[in-house]
Motif scaffolding. Structure first.
Motif, short mmCIF file in Angstrom:
data_model
loop_
_atom_site.label_atom_id
_atom_site.label_comp_id
_atom_site.label_asym_id
_atom_site.label_seq_id
_atom_site.Cartn_x
_atom_site.Cartn_y
_atom_site.Cartn_z
N ALA A 33 0.98 -1.20 0.04
CA ALA A 33 -0.29 0.21 -0.06
C ALA A 33 0.74 1.13 -0.07
O ALA A 33 2.18 1.05 0.10
N VAL A 34 0.27 2.24 -0.54
CA VAL A 34 1.03 3.58 -0.50
C VAL A 34 0.02 4.66 0.41
O VAL A 34 -1.20 4.73 0.21
N GLY A 35 0.67 5.26 1.23
CA GLY A 35 -0.11 6.43 2.07
C GLY A 35 -0.02 7.93 1.46
O GLY A 35 1.08 8.29 1.12
N ILE A 36 -1.11 8.47 1.29
CA ILE A 36 -0.90 10.12 1.00
C ILE A 36 -1.08 10.89 2.15
O ILE A 36 -2.18 10.66 3.23
N THR A 37 -0.19 11.66 2.61
CA THR A 37 -0.46 12.30 3.89
C THR A 37 -0.34 13.80 3.51
O THR A 37 -0.01 14.42 2.58
N ALA A 38 -0.90 14.43 4.63
CA ALA A 38 -0.74 16.17 4.57
C ALA A 38 0.83 16.45 5.16
O ALA A 38 1.49 15.42 5.59
N GLY B 84 7.20 3.34 12.73
CA GLY B 84 5.93 3.66 12.28
C GLY B 84 5.94 3.54 10.73
O GLY B 84 5.15 3.63 9.90
N VAL B 85 7.08 3.59 10.06
CA VAL B 85 7.38 3.50 8.69
C VAL B 85 7.08 2.03 7.98
O VAL B 85 8.17 1.34 8.34
N THR B 86 6.06 1.52 7.55
CA THR B 86 5.83 0.35 6.99
C THR B 86 5.43 0.24 6.03
O THR B 86 5.19 -0.79 5.10
N ARG B 87 5.45 1.38 5.13
CA ARG B 87 5.32 1.26 3.60
C ARG B 87 5.66 2.88 3.13
O ARG B 87 6.22 3.46 3.95
N GLY C 288 5.57 16.62 9.00
CA GLY C 288 5.45 15.88 10.43
C GLY C 288 5.17 14.57 10.22
O GLY C 288 5.84 13.81 9.31
N GLY C 289 4.73 13.93 11.11
CA GLY C 289 4.40 12.49 11.12
C GLY C 289 5.65 11.75 11.64
O GLY C 289 6.39 12.18 12.47
#
Ligand SMILES: Cc1cc2nc3c(=O)[nH]c(=O)nc-3n(C[C@H](O)[C@H](O)[C@H](O)COP(=O)(O)OP(=O)(O)OC[C@H]3O[C@@H](n4cnc5c(N)ncnc54)[C@H](O)[C@@H]3O)c2cc1C
Length: 405
Positions: A88-93, A222-225, A278-279
């Protein structure tokens, strides 16, 4: 490199064994070498660098269609064990808020992950071991100085009917003064291919207007993708896990004058941009400290059209096409080129102009849409086009790659 004729004695191929020179030991050159050797073809591989794994860089995102070829090369288990697979790929602000998580297309088929992140030097060392085990003759720190084709070098033989056109070939003089004679030369010498220009193909990579800062760093738990943040001071800030303990992180911005950025300021430059995100970014940013470990590169584009060969010299990989890594497909397409070319060469009785043109026709239909989509996605960002259907174009382009090349 010149294409001047040579008078030095040459070693002729035996009539039974075909011989190939592979120029360049990156992903494409290594892959084609392994596959041709498996079929019993004599392969010499020359690599310009003295240290074969010196410039391999930080990390790489391998999509399923790249993994499918790596499995064909017999190295999938090593890749799987060394890398970090995800689907999966995440899209973040920019502040790290996750806006959307999309399932990645499994372009290599359902029995392979959609994506494996890897440290580039690790991938390269796996491929180098496989090339060495293949029995290819390897020469590092060596380039081709001249390529002298039989006939007129335009793929039509010499037209005098006095020789076996199937055994047209190339006489190569190397920078160490030696000379070799080959049935075929595979140009896998990358983006700035000297072989491409030596055979009269004048295409050159052109900058797209974007540039990327990259670094390898420890992987926060926390980085899994891959997560991609759009907006903020850069076009994209992203990261990809490359093993249980590592990731590579990147920030994409508009091109700047490379000469005006002092090398010793690279870590400060990248950290300055990354600090706005952030994140997981604060955990990554604290490791962006050593300018020597930060890489700054412009994005380029190029697509050679019409044919990828002249006579018995044929292009694979970045020597034939390159695009910004907005779809992370450059190495995947290069591996596919190698696989398709090797399959066509090993199943053909005759290596001639028609065969090499058929290779081009098969590849261009697959490569062109990926190069065009990769460039378009970058251009939409440069233009600030907020209505652009990036997920739609990505989805269509990646879905088409599920088909075998
Ligand atoms: C910033 C960036 C990020 C990228 N990220 C990804 C990604 O995540 N996923 C992906 O799939 N692709 C990615 N790519 C694309 C990928 O790196 C390339 O498509 C791939 O490396 C091409 O492989 P190649 O073997 O054709 O060329 P190269 O890897 O460039 O290898 C060429 C080899 O030839 C050697 N050589 C050069 N000249 C000569 C000569 N005259 N004689 C002998 N040897 C020579 C070089 O030393 C080198 O070893 C990215 C590209 C960039 C710029």
């Amino acid at each position: 490199m010149s294409t001047a004729p040579t008078t030095a004695p040459v070693s002729a191929p035996t009539s039974a064994t075909r011989s190939v020179l592979v120029v360049g030991g990156g992903a494409a050159g290594n892959a084609v070498t392994i596959l041709l050797r498996r079929a019993g073809i004599a392969v010499d591989l020359i690599e310009a660098a003295d240290d074969w794994n010196a410039t391999a860089g930080s990390g790489i995102t391998l999509q399923g269609n790249a993994l499918r070829v790596l499995r064909e090369l017999g190295v999938w288990e090593q890749v799987r064990a060394s890398g970090y697979g995800f689907d999966a790929v995440g899209i973040t602000a920019p502040d790290g808020t996750v806006l959307h998580v999309a399932e990645d297309v499994r372009t290599g088929g359902d029995d392979l992950p959609a994506t494996v992140g890897m440290q580039r030097p690790r991938l390269q060392s796996i491929l180098i071991d496989a090339v060495r085990a293949s029995g290819a003759r390897i020469r590092l720190g060596t380039r081709a100085e001249s390529l002298d084709q039989d006939g007129n070098g335009n793929g039509n033989g010499n037209g005098n009917g006095n020789h076996d056109r199937d055994r047209d070939g190339v006489t190569v003089r190397f920078t160490d003064g030696t000379v070799g004679r080959y049935d075929l030369v595979v140009a896998a010498d990358g983006l700035g291919s000297a072989t491409r220009s030596a055979i009269g193909i004048t295409d050159k990579p052109e900058p797209t207007g974007m540039a990327i800062w990259r670094v390898a760093a420890p992987r926060p738990a926390g980085v899994t993708r891959t997560d991609l943040a759009y907006g903020g001071p850069a076009y994209i800030a992203g990261y990809c896990p490359t093993s249980d303990s590592t990731l590579y992180a990147y920030v994409v911005e508009a091109c700047r004058d490379r000469a005006a950025i002092p090398r010793e300021s690279y870590a400060d430059e990248m950290r300055g941009l990354a600090a706005a995100y952030g994140g997981c970014w604060p955990e990554i940013t604290e490791h962006i400290t050593d300018p020597a470990k930060v890489n700054y590169t412009w994005f380029d584009r190029m697509l050679v059209e019409g044919s990828w060969h002249r006579g018995r010299v044929v292009l694979v990989g970045d020597a034939a096409h390159c695009c910004p890594p907005t779809l992370a497909q450059g190495a995947a397409l290069s591996l596919e080129d190698a696989w398709v070319l090797a399959r066509m060469l090993t199943s053909a009785d005759v290596w001639d102009d028609a065969l090499l043109q058929a290779y081009y026709e098969r590849r261009i239909a697959r490569v062109r849409p990926v190069v065009e989509a990769s460039v378009r996605i970058g251009q939409w960002q440069l233009d600030g086009d907020r209505d652009a259907d990036v997920p739609g174009l990505m989805g269509r382009t990646m879905s088409a790659l599920r088909e075998l090349p």
